[in-house]
Design a protein around this motif. Sequence first.
Motif, PDB file in Angstrom:
ATOM      1  N   LEU A 291      -5.729   1.447  -2.024  1.00 50.37           N
ATOM      2  CA  LEU A 291      -5.854   2.892  -1.879  1.00 50.37           C
ATOM      3  C   LEU A 291      -6.982   3.326  -0.964  1.00 50.37           C
ATOM      4  O   LEU A 291      -6.927   4.426  -0.410  1.00 50.37           O
ATOM      5  N   THR A 292      -7.986   2.518  -0.820  1.00 47.68           N
ATOM      6  CA  THR A 292      -9.145   2.954  -0.034  1.00 47.68           C
ATOM      7  C   THR A 292      -8.952   2.646   1.450  1.00 47.68           C
ATOM      8  O   THR A 292      -8.182   1.765   1.823  1.00 47.68           O
TER       9      THR A 292
ATOM     10  N   ALA B  12     -12.704   5.615  -1.670  1.00 53.59           N
ATOM     11  CA  ALA B  12     -11.979   6.656  -2.385  1.00 53.59           C
ATOM     12  C   ALA B  12     -12.885   7.397  -3.374  1.00 53.59           C
ATOM     13  O   ALA B  12     -13.714   6.794  -4.038  1.00 53.59           O
ATOM     14  N   PRO B  13     -12.676   8.679  -3.483  1.00 47.65           N
ATOM     15  CA  PRO B  13     -13.523   9.470  -4.396  1.00 47.65           C
ATOM     16  C   PRO B  13     -13.453   8.982  -5.826  1.00 47.65           C
ATOM     17  O   PRO B  13     -14.413   9.098  -6.573  1.00 47.65           O
TER      18      PRO B  13
ATOM     19  N   GLU C  90       0.831  -1.208   0.000  1.00 47.66           N
ATOM     20  CA  GLU C  90       0.000   0.000   0.000  1.00 47.66           C
ATOM     21  C   GLU C  90       0.865   1.256   0.000  1.00 47.66           C
ATOM     22  O   GLU C  90       0.538   2.246  -0.656  1.00 47.66           O
TER      23      GLU C  90
ATOM     24  N   ARG D 132      -0.349   9.707  -3.940  1.00 47.79           N
ATOM     25  CA  ARG D 132      -1.433   9.944  -2.976  1.00 47.79           C
ATOM     26  C   ARG D 132      -0.822  10.107  -1.585  1.00 47.79           C
ATOM     27  O   ARG D 132       0.278   9.607  -1.329  1.00 47.79           O
TER      28      ARG D 132
ATOM     29  N   ARG E  13      -0.364   6.867   4.212  1.00 53.03           N
ATOM     30  CA  ARG E  13      -1.042   6.574   5.465  1.00 53.03           C
ATOM     31  C   ARG E  13      -0.025   6.582   6.599  1.00 53.03           C
ATOM     32  O   ARG E  13       1.156   6.365   6.366  1.00 53.03           O
TER      33      ARG E  13
ATOM     34  N   HIS F  21       0.669   4.044  -2.938  1.00 55.09           N
ATOM     35  CA  HIS F  21       0.413   5.453  -2.626  1.00 55.09           C
ATOM     36  C   HIS F  21       1.509   6.342  -3.190  1.00 55.09           C
ATOM     37  O   HIS F  21       1.249   7.427  -3.711  1.00 55.09           O
TER      38      HIS F  21
END
Lengths: 193, 179
Positions: B128-129, B175-176, A177, A186, A189, A181
């Motif tokens: 991603l979510t 996620a959008p 993840e 993005r 986290r 990202h």
Amino acid sequence: MTVPVVGSGLNLARRATSAAADVAGRAALAGLDALLDSEFTDEAVKRVLASPVADRAVGHALRGPLVDAIARDITRYAVLERVADELVADEAEIERVVGSALESPVVERVAAQVIESRLLDTIVERLLETEELWLMVDEIAHSPAVTDAIGQQSMGFADQVAGQVRVRSQRADARLERVAHRLLRRPQRPTGG
Amino acid sequence: MTEAESSPAYAGAVTRALAFAVDAAIVDLTGIFVGVVVGLALSVLKTPDKVDHVLLAIGAVAFVVWTIAYFVGFWSSTGQTPGNRLMHIRVRSSSDEGLLRPRWAFLRLVGLGLAALPLLLGFLPMLLTERRRGLQDLLGRSVVVYVGAQAASLMEPSSRPASRALTTASAREDAPSLR
């Protein structure tokens, strides 16, 4: 007339004899008491026991029917059972005796000698040569308790492996993840397990 | 009980992939075993070619039915396939903690196929979510959570994974980009 006189005479004589025996017995007991109280008696007994006569006497007694008679009487009057009952009745005393015996250095030395002796090796060798031992081992090995234990051990190992896979997969999840990202630019986290 | 304490720990892509691999192995090996048995039987019976083709078609349909029954059955009955059980994860409804209904479980299976079609891009949202939901989860209205000791270890603050902290907003949509 003659018969009653003779009878009275015999009766008198019997009484006199009995009285004399009684006096003689009392006198003998008094003599025995005096003998036992004497300071020479102990010394005399010691000398007798130390002499070959005592050895021979004991030898004669053990060779003779006395031992058989004693054994019969021990069985007949349940001597051993009575002694055992007395011993068992006092558990604290047994524990004390057994404890002190086991703690004594003599027992330790004896045990060490037995272990180091050739006797133990011989016993083990003979035991290993017996067919019955291996039959018993087979019986134990195939017993449900042992097979269950082995099964549980195997399951435990499988669980351990699966547990490791789960832990590592969680770490891989987090890494993957983070990479995703970063590649897609993005926001990351918060890091953790 | 705070929201953070009550929200579950969602399973990630690698864990779920491993669970799915185990399930795929079970489904495939069972299919192969049945196929070999039937094939051996037919080799002795000397059936005509047409019959063989029909049986082949029946076998293919049976395999599809078996696959659907396997996944839909487990997801809607216990929420755990054998692979899920091994990895200590469970499929459940996204709206509550209940099990998936069979029709949603079926849609989830369809979603798995659809997610794999575009070069596995349908699984990308899992990375991603916040709730780690892929296309199959969106279609099947499901989430995948850790259960048992696995979940408990993830609930500990010191070992909380990255995604775990973000799952507190579980009521939010994903996620959008997926909307």
